[in-house]
Design an enzyme around this catalytic site. Structure first.
Site, PDB file in Angstrom:
ATOM      1  N   HIS A 172      -1.469   1.495  -4.285  1.00  0.00           N
ATOM      2  CA  HIS A 172      -1.860   2.900  -4.121  1.00  0.00           C
ATOM      3  C   HIS A 172      -1.006   3.859  -4.937  1.00  0.00           C
ATOM      4  O   HIS A 172      -0.949   5.048  -4.642  1.00  0.00           O
ATOM      5  CB  HIS A 172      -1.824   3.281  -2.625  1.00  0.00           C
TER       6      HIS A 172
ATOM      7  N   GLN B 273       0.852  -1.201   0.000  1.00  0.00           N
ATOM      8  CA  GLN B 273       0.000   0.000   0.000  1.00  0.00           C
ATOM      9  C   GLN B 273       0.881   1.241   0.000  1.00  0.00           C
ATOM     10  O   GLN B 273       0.392   2.358  -0.094  1.00  0.00           O
ATOM     11  CB  GLN B 273      -0.872   0.020   1.257  1.00  0.00           C
ATOM     12  N   ASN B 274       2.184   1.044   0.149  1.00  0.00           N
ATOM     13  CA  ASN B 274       3.080   2.193   0.258  1.00  0.00           C
ATOM     14  C   ASN B 274       3.400   2.763  -1.116  1.00  0.00           C
ATOM     15  O   ASN B 274       3.480   2.037  -2.102  1.00  0.00           O
ATOM     16  CB  ASN B 274       4.373   1.789   0.973  1.00  0.00           C
ATOM     17  N   VAL B 275       3.597   4.073  -1.120  1.00  0.00           N
ATOM     18  CA  VAL B 275       3.863   4.764  -2.395  1.00  0.00           C
ATOM     19  C   VAL B 275       5.326   5.210  -2.473  1.00  0.00           C
ATOM     20  O   VAL B 275       5.720   5.909  -3.401  1.00  0.00           O
ATOM     21  CB  VAL B 275       2.930   6.002  -2.549  1.00  0.00           C
TER      22      VAL B 275
END
Ligand code: OAD
Length: 233
Positions: A103, A85-87
């Site tokens: 994400h 989920q980390n960008v």
């Protein structure tokens, strides 16, 4: 044996990148409605970009943690996949290749006029808000904001991986944001063993076969080198 690892902001906390919820979390200091929605961007693209430029600065200074590095190393030895989920791109900087970004990525920009996407690693940005190098249109960070759909291809791949997992690890996620939060449950329903690594309890905890109540690096070290290999490291 297929191992699928869902990561959240907690894995990057050990690189010094702030999480969203909990102590020191970004959503304690900032209101996502002002900074991470399409409406906020329409209202004030400069404010939104200043916040993203600040976060890009923090991330640029951060180094992948031991947790990121363990996953990158194990990818070479096992059928291991990361859904993040980390960008922040820290998994890739640690050397991971099999990464599904749910994400988006904070280093990628997208033109709201012509739709072109490209990576721009400059930090701080010279011009805020930045402009498209192709058409001069307004650029936005190519990340998923509240109220937006996840990238279809990444989401489909994440479902496939979750359905095929034999072991599913949820590392450093509060499991409050959907659809990411349902992936561990999908995996579990289709027969995977669910392992949670998080210093805090989460809504996943009652479903976990194993809960490792510690930070990401320590937890991954313990899980892979003690539980899986049956040896210390
Ligand atoms: P959160 O900030 O919601 O949760 C971070 C989790 O990491 C919490 O459960 C903490 O207990 C845990 N944690 C803290 N330190 C840790 C450590 N050293 N090791 C392991 N875990 C630790 O982050 P996410 O679950 O990733 O969405 O949040 C999901 C989404 O919400 C984000 O991707 C972002 C946010 O709004 C978008 O930007 C679309």
């Amino acid at each position: 044996m297929r191992i699928v690892v869902l990561t959240g902001a907690g894995i990057s906390a050990e690189s010094g990148v702030p999480t969203f919820r909990g102590k020191g979390g970004l959503w304690r200091r900032y209101d996502p409605k002002d900074l991470a929605t399409p409406e906020a961007f329409e209202r004030d693209p400069k404010l939104v970009w200043e916040w993203y430029d600040w976060r890009r600065g923090l991330i640029a200074k951060a180094e992948p943690s031991e947790a990121h590095k363990i996953l990158a190393k194990l990818e070479k030895e096992k059928d291991l996949w990361v859904i993040t989920q980390n960008v922040d791109g820290l998994h890739q900087r640690a050397g991971s290749k099999r990464v599904v970004e749910l994400h988006g990525n904070i280093w990628r920009v997208r033109c709201v006029s012509c739709g072109v996407r490209y990576y721009d690693h400059r930090v701080p940005l010279e011009e805020i808000p930045p402009r498209c190098k192709e058409c001069g249109g307004l650029l936005r960070p190519d990340v998923v904001w509240f109220g937006e759909a996840l990238p279809q291809e990444a989401l489909e791949r994440a479902y496939e991986l979750s359905l095929s997992a034999e072991i599913f690890l949820a590392v450093g996620t509060s499991a409050q944001v959907y659809p990411a939060a349902e992936l561990p449950l999908i995996a579990k329903r289709s027969g995977a063993k669910l392992v949670e690594i998080n210093p805090e309890e989460t809504p996943l905890t009652p479903h976990a076969d194993v809960s490792i109540r510690t930070g990401a690096s320590e937890g991954l070290r313990r899980f892979f080198y003690t539980i899986i290999d049956g040896e210390g490291d």
